[in-house]
Motif scaffolding. Structure first.
Motif, PDB file in Angstrom:
ATOM      1  N   ALA A 475       0.853  -1.194   0.000  1.00  0.00           N
ATOM      2  CA  ALA A 475       0.000   0.000   0.000  1.00  0.00           C
ATOM      3  C   ALA A 475       0.885   1.239   0.000  1.00  0.00           C
ATOM      4  O   ALA A 475       1.927   1.266   0.641  1.00  0.00           O
ATOM      5  N   ALA A 476       0.496   2.244  -0.739  1.00  0.00           N
ATOM      6  CA  ALA A 476       1.282   3.486  -0.803  1.00  0.00           C
ATOM      7  C   ALA A 476       1.064   4.309   0.457  1.00  0.00           C
ATOM      8  O   ALA A 476      -0.039   4.387   0.990  1.00  0.00           O
ATOM      9  N   THR A 477       2.147   4.918   0.949  1.00  0.00           N
ATOM     10  CA  THR A 477       2.077   5.897   2.045  1.00  0.00           C
ATOM     11  C   THR A 477       2.165   7.286   1.419  1.00  0.00           C
ATOM     12  O   THR A 477       3.106   7.580   0.686  1.00  0.00           O
ATOM     13  N   THR A 478       1.151   8.120   1.657  1.00  0.00           N
ATOM     14  CA  THR A 478       1.094   9.427   0.998  1.00  0.00           C
ATOM     15  C   THR A 478       0.912  10.528   2.025  1.00  0.00           C
ATOM     16  O   THR A 478       0.570  10.283   3.180  1.00  0.00           O
ATOM     17  N   GLY A 479       1.157  11.736   1.580  1.00  0.00           N
ATOM     18  CA  GLY A 479       0.975  12.914   2.431  1.00  0.00           C
ATOM     19  C   GLY A 479       1.079  14.170   1.583  1.00  0.00           C
ATOM     20  O   GLY A 479       1.209  14.119   0.354  1.00  0.00           O
ATOM     21  N   SER A 480       1.022  15.321   2.231  1.00  0.00           N
ATOM     22  CA  SER A 480       1.120  16.591   1.501  1.00  0.00           C
ATOM     23  C   SER A 480       1.745  17.643   2.394  1.00  0.00           C
ATOM     24  O   SER A 480       1.745  17.522   3.619  1.00  0.00           O
ATOM     25  N   TRP A 481       2.327  18.672   1.733  1.00  0.00           N
ATOM     26  CA  TRP A 481       2.885  19.826   2.431  1.00  0.00           C
ATOM     27  C   TRP A 481       2.124  21.075   1.993  1.00  0.00           C
ATOM     28  O   TRP A 481       1.750  21.204   0.825  1.00  0.00           O
ATOM     29  N   THR A 482       1.929  22.002   2.910  1.00  0.00           N
ATOM     30  CA  THR A 482       1.418  23.326   2.557  1.00  0.00           C
ATOM     31  C   THR A 482       2.621  24.232   2.371  1.00  0.00           C
ATOM     32  O   THR A 482       3.327  24.542   3.336  1.00  0.00           O
ATOM     33  N   TYR A 500      12.408   1.460  -1.684  1.00  0.00           N
ATOM     34  CA  TYR A 500      11.192   2.227  -1.895  1.00  0.00           C
ATOM     35  C   TYR A 500      11.180   2.869  -3.274  1.00  0.00           C
ATOM     36  O   TYR A 500      12.225   3.192  -3.852  1.00  0.00           O
ATOM     37  N   THR A 501       9.932   3.016  -3.775  1.00  0.00           N
ATOM     38  CA  THR A 501       9.684   3.934  -4.874  1.00  0.00           C
ATOM     39  C   THR A 501       9.037   5.174  -4.259  1.00  0.00           C
ATOM     40  O   THR A 501       8.046   5.060  -3.529  1.00  0.00           O
ATOM     41  N   MET A 502       9.593   6.377  -4.530  1.00  0.00           N
ATOM     42  CA  MET A 502       9.142   7.602  -3.865  1.00  0.00           C
ATOM     43  C   MET A 502       8.822   8.668  -4.910  1.00  0.00           C
ATOM     44  O   MET A 502       9.361   8.634  -6.026  1.00  0.00           O
ATOM     45  N   TRP A 503       7.984   9.598  -4.530  1.00  0.00           N
ATOM     46  CA  TRP A 503       7.637  10.679  -5.456  1.00  0.00           C
ATOM     47  C   TRP A 503       7.226  11.940  -4.703  1.00  0.00           C
ATOM     48  O   TRP A 503       6.787  11.895  -3.550  1.00  0.00           O
ATOM     49  N   VAL A 504       7.415  13.092  -5.380  1.00  0.00           N
ATOM     50  CA  VAL A 504       6.915  14.402  -4.965  1.00  0.00           C
ATOM     51  C   VAL A 504       6.340  15.043  -6.216  1.00  0.00           C
ATOM     52  O   VAL A 504       6.983  15.032  -7.274  1.00  0.00           O
ATOM     53  N   LYS A 505       5.122  15.576  -6.124  1.00  0.00           N
ATOM     54  CA  LYS A 505       4.527  16.178  -7.316  1.00  0.00           C
ATOM     55  C   LYS A 505       3.638  17.340  -6.918  1.00  0.00           C
ATOM     56  O   LYS A 505       3.031  17.362  -5.858  1.00  0.00           O
ATOM     57  N   GLY A 506       3.593  18.338  -7.790  1.00  0.00           N
ATOM     58  CA  GLY A 506       2.748  19.492  -7.587  1.00  0.00           C
ATOM     59  C   GLY A 506       2.363  20.082  -8.926  1.00  0.00           C
ATOM     60  O   GLY A 506       3.173  20.136  -9.853  1.00  0.00           O
ATOM     61  N   ASN A 507       1.107  20.522  -9.065  1.00  0.00           N
ATOM     62  CA  ASN A 507       0.615  21.086 -10.321  1.00  0.00           C
ATOM     63  C   ASN A 507      -0.302  22.243  -9.983  1.00  0.00           C
ATOM     64  O   ASN A 507      -1.407  22.056  -9.462  1.00  0.00           O
ATOM     65  N   ILE A 508       0.215  23.473 -10.193  1.00  0.00           N
ATOM     66  CA  ILE A 508      -0.576  24.672  -9.941  1.00  0.00           C
ATOM     67  C   ILE A 508      -0.639  25.456 -11.246  1.00  0.00           C
ATOM     68  O   ILE A 508       0.087  25.143 -12.201  1.00  0.00           O
ATOM     69  N   PRO A 509      -1.475  26.473 -11.340  1.00  0.00           N
ATOM     70  CA  PRO A 509      -1.525  27.260 -12.571  1.00  0.00           C
ATOM     71  C   PRO A 509      -0.137  27.772 -12.950  1.00  0.00           C
ATOM     72  O   PRO A 509       0.536  28.409 -12.145  1.00  0.00           O
ATOM     73  N   ILE A 514       8.067  17.880 -10.417  1.00  0.00           N
ATOM     74  CA  ILE A 514       8.002  16.418 -10.311  1.00  0.00           C
ATOM     75  C   ILE A 514       9.356  15.915  -9.804  1.00  0.00           C
ATOM     76  O   ILE A 514      10.410  16.375 -10.263  1.00  0.00           O
ATOM     77  N   TRP A 515       9.320  14.973  -8.866  1.00  0.00           N
ATOM     78  CA  TRP A 515      10.541  14.268  -8.421  1.00  0.00           C
ATOM     79  C   TRP A 515      10.169  12.813  -8.179  1.00  0.00           C
ATOM     80  O   TRP A 515       9.101  12.517  -7.632  1.00  0.00           O
ATOM     81  N   ASN A 516      11.016  11.870  -8.622  1.00  0.00           N
ATOM     82  CA  ASN A 516      10.807  10.472  -8.281  1.00  0.00           C
ATOM     83  C   ASN A 516      12.157   9.801  -8.076  1.00  0.00           C
ATOM     84  O   ASN A 516      13.179  10.274  -8.574  1.00  0.00           O
ATOM     85  N   ALA A 517      12.137   8.726  -7.315  1.00  0.00           N
ATOM     86  CA  ALA A 517      13.383   8.024  -7.000  1.00  0.00           C
ATOM     87  C   ALA A 517      13.083   6.578  -6.624  1.00  0.00           C
ATOM     88  O   ALA A 517      11.987   6.257  -6.155  1.00  0.00           O
ATOM     89  N   THR A 518      14.051   5.728  -6.860  1.00  0.00           N
ATOM     90  CA  THR A 518      14.039   4.362  -6.341  1.00  0.00           C
ATOM     91  C   THR A 518      15.271   4.224  -5.463  1.00  0.00           C
ATOM     92  O   THR A 518      16.402   4.402  -5.944  1.00  0.00           O
ATOM     93  N   ILE A 588       1.588  20.628  -2.102  1.00  0.00           N
ATOM     94  CA  ILE A 588       2.443  19.714  -2.855  1.00  0.00           C
ATOM     95  C   ILE A 588       2.311  18.323  -2.220  1.00  0.00           C
ATOM     96  O   ILE A 588       2.332  18.196  -0.987  1.00  0.00           O
ATOM     97  N   TYR A 589       2.198  17.277  -3.037  1.00  0.00           N
ATOM     98  CA  TYR A 589       1.944  15.924  -2.556  1.00  0.00           C
ATOM     99  C   TYR A 589       3.214  15.077  -2.648  1.00  0.00           C
ATOM    100  O   TYR A 589       4.039  15.261  -3.551  1.00  0.00           O
ATOM    101  N   TYR A 590       3.330  14.124  -1.693  1.00  0.00           N
ATOM    102  CA  TYR A 590       4.459  13.205  -1.710  1.00  0.00           C
ATOM    103  C   TYR A 590       3.963  11.810  -1.315  1.00  0.00           C
ATOM    104  O   TYR A 590       2.857  11.665  -0.781  1.00  0.00           O
ATOM    105  N   GLY A 591       4.774  10.793  -1.552  1.00  0.00           N
ATOM    106  CA  GLY A 591       4.404   9.447  -1.142  1.00  0.00           C
ATOM    107  C   GLY A 591       5.498   8.447  -1.472  1.00  0.00           C
ATOM    108  O   GLY A 591       6.481   8.769  -2.141  1.00  0.00           O
TER     109      GLY A 591
END
Length: 595
Positions: A475-482, A500-509, A514-518, A588-591
């Protein structure tokens, strides 16, 4: 001899061209009749009178108009101090020549020149004339009177070799030599620059080469003393320092506990708290940095510098005494007359072997090796062959007849199909929708898309065994930052000892990051192994962007890495620096998932 140009100059207008450069207009006249406006030239001087500065002078650097009055000139400030804009008054234009002769008749005052201005011009001209006549340059204040040569509060004289005469040199300090057994004992010596310490513990010689640091401020807080020095101290944790001249609480020999800045250090001192206070007069701080290591001494001691050669006395009995401590090198005096060669002294005995040094301390135990990563899950085995169809089981009892359902509406009549039962081969001329029953096999076919498609089977085999349940995915562990506006750092942590497979992503106007890593994380004090990628969208002005990504990930594909440069203790924490220039907070979301 024709006298240099001189005449009255009444200023009518002044404007500033640049700093110290002025455009000036006025009327030139010479009551002697020798000169007129057209005789004014570049290089001549304009003298005017200022109520604060007195006589001030400008050099003519360009002629704008001198054909007739009013003449117009460009002049430059030619006096000492800060430039003063020419005052609107009557002054003098005066030619400066090599003989610097003053005008004769009519006198300045006869031409209507202010007496104070005339006096200032005369004094300045005579100063320049005196310098020219005596061959000096600049002001006489730049020269030393003969009466000050070799006199008290005067200047020293040089001999024929361009050296200061011996008689005019001050007394020289005498260097003392001390034998000590430890570094602490050396630091506690009451010495002056140039004194020598011979340490038996390391068989080395040191010279006190730098004056002690000044202790300017003192403070005690929670049994920790803080000393501020007047200059950069160069100390490190563990250094020994000797403090004196501060007060009885702070004075003594201590070990440096920390160095918060280049001019402060701390040491343990059990005493009542005191606020920061100045040390006046300043105390002193001595450490190993004040002592400079010299060549190791021999049993006979280093040879001191040769002093002045005196007259040779009568040869006495040859008695070899103990070798004394090495004297400091004295100043080189004039070479005296060469005395007669004395008898060769007896050779001194060889010195005893120095004490063997202490065995070094055992090094600290190395770090426990990194736990190996969990091996990959093996591939799923090949599916077994389908078993043979089992015999038809007995027919079960007929179930209860269900209630008759409501009759549905009659559908449209479809195209009549062709049904054949007498042929063991597929009938020809079939159209889509025709049905054929093969009596040889008992299988029914439907003609569709130019093919006979099996519609039913005459027999069914037993149900095969249920295959094993596949492994449950992580199961993925997710969260977000303000993300606040500005540039700030955010992070998330993963448990140690996993991949782990990890990611950080954000999409605003107008902004995407995008960031990802293994990554595999073992111990928290060694690097994480893996790879990472990051991307910022810059086409919309970059209102959100990554400016720094985790620094503990190491490894190059296809190679074995031994890189252990990570110096932190939290390689399972992944830090990101994010710049937000959008004007408001963003999410911005991460997991991550466990592999």
């Amino acid at each position: 001899m024709t006298k240099p140009l001189s005449g009255r100059f009444a200023v009518t207008s002044v404007s500033t061209v640049s700093a110290g450069i002025y455009s000036i207009s006025g009327n030139f006249s010479d009551d002697s009749g020798l000169y007129g406006p057209s005789d004014v030239e570049v290089g001549q001087r304009v003298y005017l009178y200022d109520s604060n500065a007195g006589a001030i002078r400008y050099e003519i650097t360009a002629l704008v108009n001198v054909s007739s009055n009013p003449i117009r000139l460009t002049v430059a400030w030619d006096s000492a101090g800060v430039a003063i804009e020419p005052p609107g008054s009557t002054g003098v234009i005066l030619a400066v020549t090599t003989n610097l002769l003053l005008p004769e008749q009519p006198s300045f005052t006869q031409q209507g020149i202010d007496e104070l201005l005339a006096a200032g011009i005369i004094a300045e001209t005579y100063r320049e004339q005196l310098d020219s006549v005596s061959g000096t340059t600049g002001s006489l204040g730049d020269y030393v009177p003969l009466t000050q040569k070799g006199a008290s509060s005067g200047v020293a004289e040089l001999d024929a070799n361009a050296k200061i005469k011996i008689a005019q040199l001050p007394g020289l300090a005498i260097t003392n030599t001390y034998a000590v057994a430890t570094e602490t004992a050396m630091l506690q010596l009451d010495v002056e620059v140039g004194d020598i310490a011979i340490r038996s513990d390391v068989s080395k010689t040191f010279v006190f080469a730098a004056t002690a640091l000044e202790a300017t401020t003192k403070q005690i807080s929670t049994n920790t003393a803080t000393i501020t020095t007047g200059s950069v101290h160069g100390l490190t944790t563990g250094d020994t320092v000797v403090i004196s001249g501060v007060d009885a609480t702070f004075n003594g020999t201590y070990t440096v506990a920390s160095t918060p800045t280049t001019t402060t250090f701390t040491y343990t001192k059990v005493a009542s708290n005191t606020g920061p206070s100045a040390v006046s007069p300043a105390g002193s701080v001595v450490s190993k940095h004040n002592w400079l290591e010299l060549l190791s001494p021999t049993s006979a001691g280093a040879t001191g510098a040769t002093g002045l050669t005196g007259a040779t006395g009568p040869t006495g009995a040859s008695v070899t005494g103990n070798t004394g401590p090495t004297g400091a090198t004295g100043a080189i005096g004039n070479t005296g007359a060469t005395g007669a060669v004395g008898n060769t002294g007896a050779t001194g005995a060889n010195g005893s072997t120095g004490v063997a040094g202490n065995t070094g301390a055992v090094g600290a135990t190395g770090l426990t090796g990194v736990t190996g990563a969990t091996g990959l899950t093996g591939a799923t085995g090949v599916t077994g062959l389908t078993g043979m169809t089992g015999a038809t089981g007995p027919t079960g009892a007929t179930g209860f007849t269900g209630a008759t359902g409501v009759t549905g509406a009659t559908g449209d009549t479809g195209t009549r199909g062709v049904f054949s039962t007498a042929e063991d081969t597929p009938p020809t001329g079939a159209v889509q929708g025709d049905v054929w029953f093969d009596p040889a096999t008992g299988i029914m076919f439907v003609y569709y898309d130019n093919f006979w498609i099996q519609a039913s089977s005459n027999t069914s085999g037993d149900k095969g065994a249920t295959g094993a349940t596949g492994p449950t995915g992580s199961a993925a562990t997710t969260g977000s930052w303000t993300i606040a506006t500005g540039t700030n750092t955010y992070n998330f942590e993963v448990p140690s000892g996993g991949t782990y497979t990890m990611w950080v992503k954000g999409n605003i106007p107008n902004g995407i990051i995008i960031w990802n890593a293994t990554v595999s994380v073992t111990n928290t004090n060694v690097p994480a192994i893996g790879y990472q990628y990051a991307w910022n969208y810059t086409g919309g002005g970059s209102p959100i962007s990554l400016t720094a990504i985790p620094n503990q990930i190491r490894g190059v594909a296809g190679t074995i890495s031994t890189d252990a440069t990570y110096a932190g203790t939290s390689s399972n924490r992944f830090d990101f620096t994010i710049a937000n220039t959008s004007g408001s907070s963003q999410t911005i979301y991460y997991g991550y998932t466990v592999i």
